[in-house]
Design a protein around this motif. Sequence first.
Motif, PDB file in Angstrom:
ATOM      1  N   THR A 181      -3.203  -2.337  -6.407  1.00 29.62           N
ATOM      2  CA  THR A 181      -2.137  -2.199  -5.423  1.00 29.62           C
ATOM      3  C   THR A 181      -0.857  -2.825  -5.961  1.00 29.62           C
ATOM      4  O   THR A 181      -0.870  -3.973  -6.423  1.00 29.62           O
ATOM      5  N   LYS A 202      -7.319   3.305   1.607  1.00 31.09           N
ATOM      6  CA  LYS A 202      -6.927   1.889   1.505  1.00 31.09           C
ATOM      7  C   LYS A 202      -7.103   1.218   2.859  1.00 31.09           C
ATOM      8  O   LYS A 202      -6.609   1.706   3.879  1.00 31.09           O
ATOM      9  N   TYR A 203      -7.824   0.090   2.866  1.00 29.80           N
ATOM     10  CA  TYR A 203      -8.008  -0.713   4.071  1.00 29.80           C
ATOM     11  C   TYR A 203      -7.136  -1.966   3.988  1.00 29.80           C
ATOM     12  O   TYR A 203      -6.701  -2.372   2.918  1.00 29.80           O
ATOM     13  N   GLY A 204      -6.932  -2.591   5.143  1.00 31.20           N
ATOM     14  CA  GLY A 204      -6.230  -3.861   5.181  1.00 31.20           C
ATOM     15  C   GLY A 204      -4.735  -3.710   5.283  1.00 31.20           C
ATOM     16  O   GLY A 204      -4.181  -2.612   5.171  1.00 31.20           O
ATOM     17  N   SER A 223     -10.187  -7.444  -4.498  1.00 24.91           N
ATOM     18  CA  SER A 223     -11.162  -7.019  -3.488  1.00 24.91           C
ATOM     19  C   SER A 223     -10.534  -6.166  -2.397  1.00 24.91           C
ATOM     20  O   SER A 223     -11.253  -5.452  -1.684  1.00 24.91           O
ATOM     21  N   ASP A 224      -9.215  -6.216  -2.251  1.00 25.74           N
ATOM     22  CA  ASP A 224      -8.529  -5.439  -1.225  1.00 25.74           C
ATOM     23  C   ASP A 224      -7.954  -4.123  -1.743  1.00 25.74           C
ATOM     24  O   ASP A 224      -7.360  -3.365  -0.974  1.00 25.74           O
ATOM     25  N   TRP A 225      -8.083  -3.855  -3.032  1.00 35.98           N
ATOM     26  CA  TRP A 225      -7.506  -2.630  -3.584  1.00 35.98           C
ATOM     27  C   TRP A 225      -8.136  -1.392  -2.947  1.00 35.98           C
ATOM     28  O   TRP A 225      -9.318  -1.387  -2.562  1.00 35.98           O
ATOM     29  N   ASP A 278       0.819  -1.209   0.000  1.00 33.89           N
ATOM     30  CA  ASP A 278       0.000   0.000   0.000  1.00 33.89           C
ATOM     31  C   ASP A 278       0.856   1.264   0.000  1.00 33.89           C
ATOM     32  O   ASP A 278       0.524   2.253  -0.657  1.00 33.89           O
ATOM     33  N   ASP A 331      -0.706  -5.137   4.275  1.00 33.10           N
ATOM     34  CA  ASP A 331       0.143  -5.804   3.300  1.00 33.10           C
ATOM     35  C   ASP A 331       0.214  -7.300   3.636  1.00 33.10           C
ATOM     36  O   ASP A 331       0.350  -7.677   4.805  1.00 33.10           O
ATOM     37  N   PRO A 332       0.156  -8.187   2.635  1.00 34.10           N
ATOM     38  CA  PRO A 332       0.108  -9.630   2.915  1.00 34.10           C
ATOM     39  C   PRO A 332       1.454 -10.278   3.202  1.00 34.10           C
ATOM     40  O   PRO A 332       1.499 -11.467   3.534  1.00 34.10           O
ATOM     41  N   GLU A 384      -1.964  -8.875  -3.610  1.00 36.23           N
ATOM     42  CA  GLU A 384      -3.238  -8.999  -2.902  1.00 36.23           C
ATOM     43  C   GLU A 384      -4.387  -9.078  -3.901  1.00 36.23           C
ATOM     44  O   GLU A 384      -4.257  -8.627  -5.063  1.00 36.23           O
TER      45      GLU A 384
END
Length: 369
Positions: free
Chosen positions: A314, A264-266, A293-295, A141, A268-269, A290
């Motif tokens: 992202t 931006k939510y969430g 749906s997480d963008w 992000d 970094d994986p 990611e």
Amino acid sequence: MSDPEARTAPHRVGLIGYGLAGSVFHAPLIAATDGLLLDTVSTRSPDRQAQARAEHPQVRTAATAEEVLDRAAAGDLDLIVLASPNKTHVPLATAALEAGAAVVVDKPLAATAAEAERLAALADRRGLLLSVFQNRRWDNDFRTVRKLLADDALGEVQRFESRFERWRPRPKGGWRESGDPAELGGLLYDLGSHLVDQALTLFGPAVSVYAEADIRRPGAEADDDTFLAVTHAGGVRSHLWVSATAAQLGPRFRVLGSHAGYVKYGLDPQEAALRAGRRPDTEGAAWGVEPESDWGRLGAGDSPVTGGGQPVATLPGAYPAYYAAIARALREGGAPPVTATEAAAALRVLEAAKRSAAQGVTVRIGAGA
């Protein structure tokens, strides 16, 4: 090195500490980096020594940091990485530099900017690399925000909001949550180090800081719910939250400009992948990517929660880029990816935040403060 084979030999790395930082972040990333060889891991725990040998079969293990430093002094190690408790960073970094090794230190580099500057001066005198592991500069992000700014997608940025919020209503204990000032525990110096570094990287030097630091959880000893308002020399205002007591999590980033905003939510994986045992050098596997749906979303005049704005792909997270840059700096010379001088600038903000929270005042930074 005049021998061509010696010039291409990997730099031998000694890793001090094999807790969360050492085992989940540093060791896997070092092992995945061309030009670096994870040679020695030190930890007092026999169980962690066994874990290190199981996860990295070629590695030597040592019970003390002194054994690693002795190997560096003997010329058997080229780089020392400190993933040890915060209070050990300055003495161990000093000893490693004096032993003739390059050094990477997990954040925070030190308790104060003055200590960081002394370490930087020592590294300069010895002609050695000194860097700080601010891996969150390579979060997916954050990389996306940097690209949006470079593309002028937001116009003139006016306000930058950044959060590391968690819901951990019970303290886990350990030095990270200790109230002993020598331990440098609490969220301000932990996750706050990342948020401040990111804000300064994006928007330049800070001129003033206001902060609120609270201890919310029963039995907690160090700050677990902290807010910083940072005013940058260029006029941007950064609002930064770190919390272990957030029952509802806010957006990771909310960047508001004169033309548009980005939300931006969430998370970094990459951290979750590393914790699960995935490695960035796995052939054919996407790293740091990611789902759509997480963008985050970019737009103006509406809420992203209700579908406002347009989704922004992202960029992949890129933690391996940090140690790749370290290997390049060791091989070719030049500045490391994060310098001790940059760490000192972030520490000036953290020190100001600590004072602000204690005294209930806004603290000026820099000349005339």
